[in-house]
Write a protein that holds these residues in place. Structure first.
Motif, PDB file in Angstrom:
ATOM      1  N   PHE A   1       0.848  -1.184   0.000  1.00 56.23           N
ATOM      2  CA  PHE A   1       0.000   0.000   0.000  1.00 56.23           C
ATOM      3  C   PHE A   1       0.893   1.246   0.000  1.00 56.23           C
ATOM      4  CE2 PHE A   1      -2.478  -3.340   2.082  1.00 56.23           C
ATOM      5  CZ  PHE A   1      -3.636  -3.317   1.316  1.00 56.23           C
ATOM      6  N   LYS A   2       0.901   1.984  -1.107  1.00 58.67           N
ATOM      7  CA  LYS A   2       1.764   3.152  -1.268  1.00 58.67           C
ATOM      8  C   LYS A   2       0.931   4.408  -1.018  1.00 58.67           C
ATOM      9  CE  LYS A   2       5.298   2.380  -3.795  1.00 58.67           C
ATOM     10  NZ  LYS A   2       6.308   2.176  -4.854  1.00 58.67           N
ATOM     11  N   ILE A   3       0.866   4.823   0.255  1.00 58.17           N
ATOM     12  CA  ILE A   3      -0.112   5.824   0.661  1.00 58.17           C
ATOM     13  C   ILE A   3       0.262   7.231   0.223  1.00 58.17           C
ATOM     14  CG2 ILE A   3      -0.895   4.412   2.593  1.00 58.17           C
ATOM     15  CD1 ILE A   3       0.676   6.118   4.486  1.00 58.17           C
ATOM     16  N   HIS A   4       1.524   7.481  -0.143  1.00 56.29           N
ATOM     17  CA  HIS A   4       1.934   8.805  -0.629  1.00 56.29           C
ATOM     18  C   HIS A   4       2.244   8.805  -2.119  1.00 56.29           C
ATOM     19  CE1 HIS A   4       3.152  10.761   3.484  1.00 56.29           C
ATOM     20  NE2 HIS A   4       1.867  10.519   3.369  1.00 56.29           N
ATOM     21  N   GLY A   5       1.801   7.762  -2.814  1.00 55.01           N
ATOM     22  CA  GLY A   5       2.016   7.714  -4.253  1.00 55.01           C
ATOM     23  C   GLY A   5       3.218   6.874  -4.645  1.00 55.01           C
ATOM     24  N   CYS A   6       3.449   6.816  -5.961  1.00 53.65           N
ATOM     25  CA  CYS A   6       4.499   5.937  -6.481  1.00 53.65           C
ATOM     26  C   CYS A   6       5.176   6.585  -7.682  1.00 53.65           C
ATOM     27  CB  CYS A   6       3.888   4.592  -6.889  1.00 53.65           C
ATOM     28  SG  CYS A   6       5.074   3.408  -7.560  1.00 53.65           S
ATOM     29  N   SER A   7       6.487   6.350  -7.813  1.00 57.58           N
ATOM     30  CA  SER A   7       7.245   6.918  -8.926  1.00 57.58           C
ATOM     31  C   SER A   7       6.804   6.355 -10.276  1.00 57.58           C
ATOM     32  CB  SER A   7       8.747   6.665  -8.719  1.00 57.58           C
ATOM     33  OG  SER A   7       9.020   5.281  -8.600  1.00 57.58           O
ATOM     34  N   SER A   8       6.033   5.282 -10.284  1.00 61.87           N
ATOM     35  CA  SER A   8       5.512   4.744 -11.538  1.00 61.87           C
ATOM     36  C   SER A   8       4.359   5.589 -12.079  1.00 61.87           C
ATOM     37  CB  SER A   8       5.021   3.298 -11.333  1.00 61.87           C
ATOM     38  OG  SER A   8       3.938   3.263 -10.403  1.00 61.87           O
ATOM     39  N   ASP A   9       3.817   6.487 -11.242  1.00 65.30           N
ATOM     40  CA  ASP A   9       2.688   7.337 -11.634  1.00 65.30           C
ATOM     41  C   ASP A   9       2.887   8.719 -11.021  1.00 65.30           C
ATOM     42  OD1 ASP A   9       0.299   8.567 -12.230  1.00 65.30           O
ATOM     43  OD2 ASP A   9      -0.925   7.306 -10.907  1.00 65.30           O
ATOM     44  N   PRO A  10       3.521   9.646 -11.743  1.00 67.02           N
ATOM     45  CA  PRO A  10       3.827  10.971 -11.175  1.00 67.02           C
ATOM     46  C   PRO A  10       2.627  11.684 -10.577  1.00 67.02           C
ATOM     47  CG  PRO A  10       4.984  10.671 -13.252  1.00 67.02           C
ATOM     48  CD  PRO A  10       4.058   9.495 -13.114  1.00 67.02           C
ATOM     49  N   SER A  11       1.453  11.521 -11.175  1.00 64.23           N
ATOM     50  CA  SER A  11       0.280  12.249 -10.684  1.00 64.23           C
ATOM     51  C   SER A  11      -0.141  11.793  -9.294  1.00 64.23           C
ATOM     52  CB  SER A  11      -0.893  12.076 -11.657  1.00 64.23           C
ATOM     53  OG  SER A  11      -1.301  10.721 -11.720  1.00 64.23           O
ATOM     54  N   SER A  12       0.317  10.615  -8.852  1.00 61.00           N
ATOM     55  CA  SER A  12      -0.083  10.082  -7.547  1.00 61.00           C
ATOM     56  C   SER A  12       0.756  10.627  -6.402  1.00 61.00           C
ATOM     57  CB  SER A  12       0.020   8.548  -7.554  1.00 61.00           C
ATOM     58  OG  SER A  12       1.385   8.125  -7.604  1.00 61.00           O
ATOM     59  N   ILE A  13       1.872  11.284  -6.695  1.00 60.68           N
ATOM     60  CA  ILE A  13       2.811  11.716  -5.675  1.00 60.68           C
ATOM     61  C   ILE A  13       2.192  12.767  -4.745  1.00 60.68           C
ATOM     62  CG2 ILE A  13       4.993  12.939  -5.293  1.00 60.68           C
ATOM     63  CD1 ILE A  13       5.442  10.158  -6.268  1.00 60.68           C
ATOM     64  N   VAL A  14       2.384  12.566  -3.427  1.00 62.84           N
ATOM     65  CA  VAL A  14       1.956  13.546  -2.422  1.00 62.84           C
ATOM     66  C   VAL A  14       3.194  14.334  -2.013  1.00 62.84           C
ATOM     67  CG1 VAL A  14       1.018  13.827  -0.093  1.00 62.84           C
ATOM     68  CG2 VAL A  14       0.087  12.063  -1.614  1.00 62.84           C
ATOM     69  N   ILE A  15       3.261  15.628  -2.381  1.00 64.23           N
ATOM     70  CA  ILE A  15       4.481  16.401  -2.142  1.00 64.23           C
ATOM     71  C   ILE A  15       4.218  17.855  -1.784  1.00 64.23           C
ATOM     72  CG2 ILE A  15       4.776  17.038  -4.578  1.00 64.23           C
ATOM     73  CD1 ILE A  15       7.607  16.132  -2.088  1.00 64.23           C
ATOM     74  N   ASN A  16       3.077  18.424  -2.199  1.00 62.65           N
ATOM     75  CA  ASN A  16       2.843  19.842  -1.926  1.00 62.65           C
ATOM     76  C   ASN A  16       1.633  20.036  -1.017  1.00 62.65           C
ATOM     77  OD1 ASN A  16       0.508  19.744  -3.641  1.00 62.65           O
ATOM     78  ND2 ASN A  16       1.829  20.003  -5.427  1.00 62.65           N
ATOM     79  N   ARG A  17       1.325  21.278  -0.701  1.00 57.93           N
ATOM     80  CA  ARG A  17       0.276  21.582   0.267  1.00 57.93           C
ATOM     81  C   ARG A  17      -1.078  21.038  -0.165  1.00 57.93           C
ATOM     82  NH1 ARG A  17       0.133  21.939   5.240  1.00 57.93           N
ATOM     83  NH2 ARG A  17       1.957  23.311   5.190  1.00 57.93           N
ATOM     84  N   GLU A  18      -1.429  21.197  -1.417  1.00 55.49           N
ATOM     85  CA  GLU A  18      -2.719  20.692  -1.894  1.00 55.49           C
ATOM     86  C   GLU A  18      -2.790  19.173  -1.761  1.00 55.49           C
ATOM     87  OE1 GLU A  18      -5.579  20.777  -5.897  1.00 55.49           O
ATOM     88  OE2 GLU A  18      -3.595  21.719  -5.927  1.00 55.49           O
ATOM     89  N   ASP A  19      -1.689  18.506  -2.100  1.00 51.11           N
ATOM     90  CA  ASP A  19      -1.649  17.041  -1.978  1.00 51.11           C
ATOM     91  C   ASP A  19      -1.876  16.614  -0.534  1.00 51.11           C
ATOM     92  OD1 ASP A  19      -0.973  16.836  -4.692  1.00 51.11           O
ATOM     93  OD2 ASP A  19       1.179  16.891  -4.265  1.00 51.11           O
ATOM     94  N   TYR A  20      -1.180  17.266   0.389  1.00 47.02           N
ATOM     95  CA  TYR A  20      -1.283  16.872   1.791  1.00 47.02           C
ATOM     96  C   TYR A  20      -2.638  17.210   2.386  1.00 47.02           C
ATOM     97  CZ  TYR A  20       3.310  14.972   2.611  1.00 47.02           C
ATOM     98  OH  TYR A  20       4.405  14.147   2.589  1.00 47.02           O
ATOM     99  N   ASP A  21      -3.229  18.320   1.959  1.00 45.35           N
ATOM    100  CA  ASP A  21      -4.570  18.640   2.435  1.00 45.35           C
ATOM    101  C   ASP A  21      -5.554  17.572   1.989  1.00 45.35           C
ATOM    102  OD1 ASP A  21      -3.682  20.895   3.688  1.00 45.35           O
ATOM    103  OD2 ASP A  21      -4.350  22.288   2.130  1.00 45.35           O
ATOM    104  N   ASN A  22      -5.424  17.115   0.734  1.00 43.66           N
ATOM    105  CA  ASN A  22      -6.287  16.042   0.231  1.00 43.66           C
ATOM    106  C   ASN A  22      -6.043  14.744   0.993  1.00 43.66           C
ATOM    107  OD1 ASN A  22      -7.515  17.634  -1.731  1.00 43.66           O
ATOM    108  ND2 ASN A  22      -5.990  17.141  -3.287  1.00 43.66           N
ATOM    109  N   PHE A  23      -4.762  14.459   1.267  1.00 41.80           N
ATOM    110  CA  PHE A  23      -4.416  13.242   2.007  1.00 41.80           C
ATOM    111  C   PHE A  23      -4.989  13.276   3.414  1.00 41.80           C
ATOM    112  CE2 PHE A  23      -1.514  11.020   4.926  1.00 41.80           C
ATOM    113  CZ  PHE A  23      -1.579   9.741   4.398  1.00 41.80           C
ATOM    114  N   LEU A  24      -4.875  14.412   4.092  1.00 38.58           N
ATOM    115  CA  LEU A  24      -5.364  14.531   5.467  1.00 38.58           C
ATOM    116  C   LEU A  24      -6.880  14.417   5.538  1.00 38.58           C
ATOM    117  CD1 LEU A  24      -3.010  17.331   6.817  1.00 38.58           C
ATOM    118  CD2 LEU A  24      -2.949  14.898   7.369  1.00 38.58           C
TER     119      LEU A  24
END
Length: 449
Positions: A180-203
């Motif tokens: 389970f890759k909860i912050h995304g995977c390098s095989s799919d760039p769009s899945s990466i959790v790295i910026n504020r919007e990503d983390y807000d969505n994750f939280l």
């Protein structure tokens, strides 16, 4: 025997006792420290520094961004914008043409650059025969959860299926052999959790994720690898589940944190960690301090029940048996031909014939007669989870001389995987019996001695 030899012996015994008591494979929760250990991967701060050096639009020293944005998430947000400006200007040739098409978010260029870094690490790796990696592989974990972007774990565990990002919310968590890759995977760039919007969505989705992980944490040994005790990822997950797993600040007996020592350990390190997960809120988990991880991996790999079983096959079998139950409780070991299982697992109806079992609509309703997993049994008795319920079962064993978990009966039934126990289920009869033990009432075990 040195103090550390005694420590390794004591911790190994504790791990084996935990695995034997829970009778299932451990869960691995993996952080960036594992990538650093075997691939010389970067920390989050080092990753951002490397990305700042590659983009001409980031025209100030990295220290400036650290000073202005103490939270690395916000630096990721700024760099996402800088990479977007670069990609639509002089840096266009640095990115694939398809990233400029409709449907791509503005941060896709930054995330693509991140993925390229981790892909490069894998291409340069040459230590796949490392003894530690082989021992890690032999753990045969039930599943793996990771916040890492790289695909190192997919190489170490080639028969495990990666489930990335939001797809985790819809996965069948009664299955086995998944990453389970909860912050995304390098095989799919769009899945990466790295910026504020990503983390807000994750939280926003974190509570749902934690709820799905709770059964894992309550019913399996769990080891955090590649994280520091103060890592926000550990705190984020544990803060949502501590009220279920920890009662009155007691030690959670099945959760371990593997802590790396920069040099060989000579003394007797700590065995527990108190982790602050919120203001005035802490939980206690077990700590393992090691420079060489070999002995730790060996301890967690002591249960070799899955050594010769392909996790892909197990997932297929579990998918086919989801609505199947046993019409009779087998008393003898089942000899399993895995070639046959591999074939029938892809054919509707054939698996039921192989095991001599029926669909719930035509046979004994297993879920009705044995509705409780270990953790739900504990909760039904008013506890936080499985551990206190198991204490009552041990009292029952000591007073009656009968271990109800050692065979199938009207109080307990083992869900089998061939000759190996996959999990335990319990009946309402047992719940009523344990209620009497809990309340100090008279009770009688209605089984032949």
């Amino acid at each position: 025997m040195t103090d550390y030899d005694k420590y390794t012996e004591d911790v190994t015994d504790d791990i084996k006792t935990c695995i034997d008591a829970m009778n299932c494979q451990p869960i691995l929760f993996v952080g960036s420290g594992l990538t650093r250990r075997y691939l010389s991967g970067p920390s989050w701060e080092e990753l951002l520094f490397s990305l700042s050096e590659s983009c001409p639009e980031i025209d100030k020293k990295f220290a400036y961004y650290l000073q202005r944005y103490p939270n690395l998430v916000d630096i990721g947000t700024v760099f996402s914008e800088k990479y977007n400006d670069w990609a639509w200007g002089e840096g266009e040739k640095q990115f694939p043409a398809e990233l400029f098409g409709a449907g791509n978010s503005s941060d896709i260029y930054f995330k693509y650059a991140i993925c390229e870094i981790f892909k490069g690490l894998l291409e340069q790796a040459d230590n796949w025969e490392d003894r530690e990696i082989e021992l890690l592989r032999r753990i045969h974990p039930h599943s793996i959860i990771t916040t890492n972007y790289d695909c190192f774990l997919e190489i170490v565990f080639p028969n495990y299926t990666p489930i990335v990002g939001q797809k985790i919310l819809y996965a069948n968590h009664s299955s086995i052999g998944e990453i389970f890759k909860i912050h995304g995977c390098s095989s799919d760039p769009s899945s990466i959790v790295i910026n504020r919007e990503d983390y807000d969505n994750f939280l926003r989705k974190k509570k749902y994720l934690s709820a799905k992980m709770l059964a894992f944490f309550a019913e399996h040994p769990l080891i955090f690898i590649g994280y520091g005790a103060e890592d926000p990822n550990i705190k984020t997950i544990l803060s949502d589940i501590d009220e279920i797993l920890s009662e009155n600040g007691e030690l959670i007996p099945n959760i371990y944190l593997l802590e790396w020592s920069a040099k060989e350990v000579t003394g007797y390190p700590r065995r527990e960690r108190l982790i602050s997960v919120a203001e005035n809120k802490s939980i206690r988990i077990k700590s393992i301090v090691a420079h060489d991880y070999s002995w730790v991996y060996e301890a967690f790999g002591a249960n070799q029940a899955l050594e010769n079983v392909n996790p892909k096959l197990l997932r297929a079998l579990l998918a086919r048996t989801y609505e199947l139950v046993r019409s009779d409780i087998p008393k003898n070991p089942i000899q399993v031909d895995y070639t046959v299982l591999s074939n029938v697992s892809s054919s509707d109806g054939e698996l039921a014939k192989l095991y001599g079992i029926a669909d719930v609509s035509g046979g004994l309703d297993f879920n009705t007669n044995f509705p409780y997993t270990p953790s739900t049994l504990g909760i039904s008795l008013g506890f936080k989870g499985w551990h206190d319920a198991n204490k009552l079962i041990l009292i029952l064993k000591s007073t009656s001389g009968i271990d109800i978990k050692s065979f199938d009966n009207k109080y307990h039934c083992a869900v089998m995987n061939g000759a190996q126990i996959q999990s335990h289920r319990y009946s309402n009869l047992l719940r009523k019996l344990l209620e009497k033990i809990r309340d100090g009432d008279e009770y009688e075990l209605d089984l032949p001695r």
